[in-house]
Design a protein around this motif. Structure first.
Motif, short mmCIF file in Angstrom:
data_model
loop_
_atom_site.label_atom_id
_atom_site.label_comp_id
_atom_site.label_asym_id
_atom_site.label_seq_id
_atom_site.Cartn_x
_atom_site.Cartn_y
_atom_site.Cartn_z
N LEU A 122 28.36 77.87 -21.68
CA LEU A 122 29.60 77.24 -21.67
C LEU A 122 29.52 75.76 -21.84
CD1 LEU A 122 32.83 77.31 -20.88
CD2 LEU A 122 32.02 76.95 -18.54
N ILE A 123 30.17 75.15 -22.85
CA ILE A 123 30.25 73.60 -23.09
C ILE A 123 31.56 73.38 -22.30
CG2 ILE A 123 30.15 71.52 -24.41
CD1 ILE A 123 28.11 73.22 -26.29
N THR A 124 31.76 72.42 -21.29
CA THR A 124 33.19 72.01 -20.97
C THR A 124 33.18 70.71 -21.20
OG1 THR A 124 34.67 71.89 -19.29
CG2 THR A 124 32.46 72.08 -18.46
N GLN A 125 33.98 70.10 -22.01
CA GLN A 125 34.34 68.70 -22.25
C GLN A 125 35.86 68.38 -22.07
OE1 GLN A 125 35.52 67.32 -26.31
NE2 GLN A 125 36.44 65.80 -24.49
N ASN A 126 35.69 67.87 -20.68
CA ASN A 126 37.00 67.57 -20.16
C ASN A 126 38.03 68.81 -19.84
OD1 ASN A 126 36.19 65.02 -21.64
ND2 ASN A 126 37.45 64.15 -20.02
N GLY A 127 37.29 70.03 -19.52
CA GLY A 127 38.14 71.18 -19.49
C GLY A 127 37.90 71.80 -17.86
N ASN A 128 39.00 71.65 -17.18
CA ASN A 128 38.74 71.49 -15.79
C ASN A 128 38.86 72.90 -15.25
OD1 ASN A 128 38.63 69.77 -13.31
ND2 ASN A 128 40.37 70.66 -12.99
N ALA A 129 38.14 73.04 -13.87
CA ALA A 129 38.18 74.36 -13.08
C ALA A 129 38.02 74.25 -11.93
CB ALA A 129 36.85 75.00 -13.57
N TYR A 130 38.49 73.08 -11.32
CA TYR A 130 38.20 72.49 -9.77
C TYR A 130 39.45 71.67 -9.44
CZ TYR A 130 33.46 74.34 -10.31
OH TYR A 130 32.49 74.99 -10.41
N GLU A 131 40.03 71.69 -8.33
CA GLU A 131 41.01 70.90 -7.62
C GLU A 131 40.55 69.29 -7.89
OE1 GLU A 131 43.91 71.21 -6.44
OE2 GLU A 131 44.45 73.20 -6.07
N GLU A 132 39.25 69.38 -7.55
CA GLU A 132 38.73 67.83 -7.64
C GLU A 132 39.13 67.05 -8.99
OE1 GLU A 132 35.27 69.86 -5.34
OE2 GLU A 132 37.02 70.40 -6.73
N GLY A 133 39.23 67.84 -10.01
CA GLY A 133 39.36 67.22 -11.25
C GLY A 133 40.83 66.96 -11.61
N LEU A 134 41.68 67.49 -10.80
CA LEU A 134 43.16 67.01 -10.94
C LEU A 134 43.53 65.56 -10.42
CD1 LEU A 134 44.60 70.65 -9.96
CD2 LEU A 134 44.03 69.76 -12.37
N THR A 135 43.98 64.94 -11.30
CA THR A 135 44.32 63.61 -11.10
C THR A 135 45.73 63.47 -10.39
OG1 THR A 135 45.05 62.99 -13.41
CG2 THR A 135 42.73 62.78 -12.82
N PRO A 136 46.32 62.29 -10.37
CA PRO A 136 47.71 62.24 -9.95
C PRO A 136 48.68 62.46 -11.07
CG PRO A 136 46.35 60.27 -9.07
CD PRO A 136 45.62 61.17 -10.03
N PHE A 137 48.26 62.47 -12.36
CA PHE A 137 48.89 63.07 -13.38
C PHE A 137 49.52 64.40 -13.23
CE2 PHE A 137 49.07 65.69 -17.14
CZ PHE A 137 49.54 64.95 -18.32
N TRP A 138 48.99 65.09 -12.39
CA TRP A 138 49.41 66.61 -12.26
C TRP A 138 50.52 66.64 -11.02
CZ3 TRP A 138 48.29 70.24 -15.54
CH2 TRP A 138 47.11 69.90 -16.50
N GLU A 139 50.99 65.71 -10.49
CA GLU A 139 51.89 65.65 -9.41
C GLU A 139 53.23 66.19 -9.92
OE1 GLU A 139 51.23 65.73 -6.27
OE2 GLU A 139 49.18 65.50 -6.86
N THR A 140 53.66 65.77 -11.00
CA THR A 140 55.10 66.07 -11.63
C THR A 140 55.15 67.51 -11.94
OG1 THR A 140 55.51 63.84 -12.60
CG2 THR A 140 56.77 65.67 -13.33
N LEU A 141 53.98 68.03 -12.54
CA LEU A 141 53.56 69.36 -12.78
C LEU A 141 53.70 70.11 -11.61
CD1 LEU A 141 52.35 67.93 -15.35
CD2 LEU A 141 52.05 70.17 -16.23
N ARG A 142 53.16 69.92 -10.45
CA ARG A 142 53.20 70.42 -9.24
C ARG A 142 54.44 70.77 -8.71
NH1 ARG A 142 47.91 71.14 -6.69
NH2 ARG A 142 46.26 69.61 -7.59
N THR A 143 55.49 69.89 -8.72
CA THR A 143 56.69 69.96 -8.55
C THR A 143 57.39 71.27 -9.41
OG1 THR A 143 57.07 67.72 -8.12
CG2 THR A 143 58.95 68.72 -8.32
N VAL A 144 57.14 71.02 -10.72
CA VAL A 144 57.80 72.26 -11.45
C VAL A 144 57.21 73.56 -11.27
CG1 VAL A 144 57.47 73.03 -13.95
CG2 VAL A 144 58.08 70.68 -13.61
N TRP A 145 55.93 73.69 -10.89
CA TRP A 145 55.22 74.93 -10.39
C TRP A 145 56.12 75.51 -9.36
CZ3 TRP A 145 49.72 72.74 -10.60
CH2 TRP A 145 49.49 72.28 -11.85
N ASN A 146 56.52 74.57 -8.40
CA ASN A 146 57.06 75.17 -7.15
C ASN A 146 58.61 75.49 -7.36
OD1 ASN A 146 54.68 75.02 -5.36
ND2 ASN A 146 55.10 72.72 -5.49
N ASP A 147 59.45 74.71 -8.28
CA ASP A 147 60.67 74.81 -8.66
C ASP A 147 60.99 74.39 -10.20
OD1 ASP A 147 63.45 74.78 -8.52
OD2 ASP A 147 63.76 72.97 -7.60
#
Length: 286
Positions: A122-147
């Motif tokens: 496996l070569i992963t180039q900015n391909g994430n599999a860990y919570e540690e890799g999630l930046t603040p960019f994802w906060e808006t999407l987390r809202t969508v996942w919940n609602d």
């Protein structure tokens, strides 16, 4: 070696893929991210095709593949993986390494869980599999996942503008003259197709299923110990470098290389990544 531009019919859809190299050589399957397509790997395919067999598909809704309307086709990461899985079966590929970027990681890890015996590395180039890799960019999407209400979905449409696409290609980049504007323009033209925003919104809504499965993917890594090369743009504000370092926690001999680059690290560090990939692929089992 020249690239061949091919199409296969999967689930009644035309699925486009790029292919190069000797099919009897070790195979590398390259899985692209958002908002791009297999065009992201054009130069890498050329660079490695003298020694390896390379296959890079476009998912439905991306690139040159069919893009049925979001209300007629189920756009989920499970379904994208189904299509890629069927394509690889159609091509008779039963042993291959994976190169994953962005969306390519959730597609690739689904393949790995289904067929762990097929994955040589496996070569992963900015391909994430860990919570540690999630930046603040994802906060808006987390809202969508919940609602996933229209009120919460509306701000996500800003991710499909020309400004947002340009930002993805250029943020964290020291020398933007190395970024090919043709790719950015192609990605945006495809995003601007009628109905494509609804396709992309469906996948944004579904992305939370990937985060839920991180523990499964990490268990796969611990249990099977596939060879891993994590090569990462350290200035990525979508998937941070902590996501690359985390692979070393679960894979004993994981190789982690942080580069002076952003999310689309291949654009500015292509020759360096090609060299790292070549060295890594040469070490993999047949």
């Amino acid at each position: 070696m020249r690239i061949r531009y091919r199409t296969a019919v999967i689930e009644g859809l035309e699925v486009f893929y790029r292919e190069a190299g000797d099919p009897s050589a070790p195979t590398l399957v390259l899985l692209h991210g958002f908002p791009t397509s297999s065009i992201a790997y054009q130069e890498l395919i050329v660079a490695l095709s003298d020694e390896f067999h390379l296959v890079a598909p476009d998912y439905p809704g991306f690139g040159h593949s069919s893009a049925p309307a979001a209300d007629t086709w189920e756009y989920t990461f499970d379904h994208l993986a189904d299509v890629v899985d069927q394509l690889l079966d159609t091509l008779g590929l039963t042993r291959y390494a994976l190169y994953v970027h962005d969306y390519g990681a959730p597609v690739g890890f689904r393949l790995a869980l289904r067929h762990p015996d097929r994955i040589t590395g496996l070569i992963t180039q900015n391909g994430n599999a860990y919570e540690e890799g999630l930046t603040p960019f994802w906060e808006t999407l987390r809202t969508v996942w919940n609602d996933p209400s229209e009120q919460n979905l509306a701000p996500l449409r800003e991710n499909y503008t020309r400004q947002a696409t340009h930002w993805q290609y250029t943020h964290g980049v020291r020398d933007v003259t190395l970024v090919n504007p043709d790719k950015e323009a192609l990605d945006q033209a495809l995003l601007d197709r009628p109905g494509n925003q609804e396709i992309q919104l469906a996948l944004f809504r579904d992305y939370g299923t990937n985060v839920e499965r991180y523990p499964q993917w990490q268990e796969y890594l611990r249990s099977h110990q596939p060879p891993v090369l994590a090569v990462w743009g350290r200035h990525d504000e979508i998937f941070g470098p902590e996501g690359a370092l985390a692979f070393a926690r679960d894979v004993k001999n994981a190789r982690v290389q942080l580069l002076d680059a952003g999310h689309f690290a291949l654009e500015t560090r292509g020759p360096q990544i090609a060299a790292l990939a070549r060295t890594f692929l040469r070490t993999l089992p047949d």
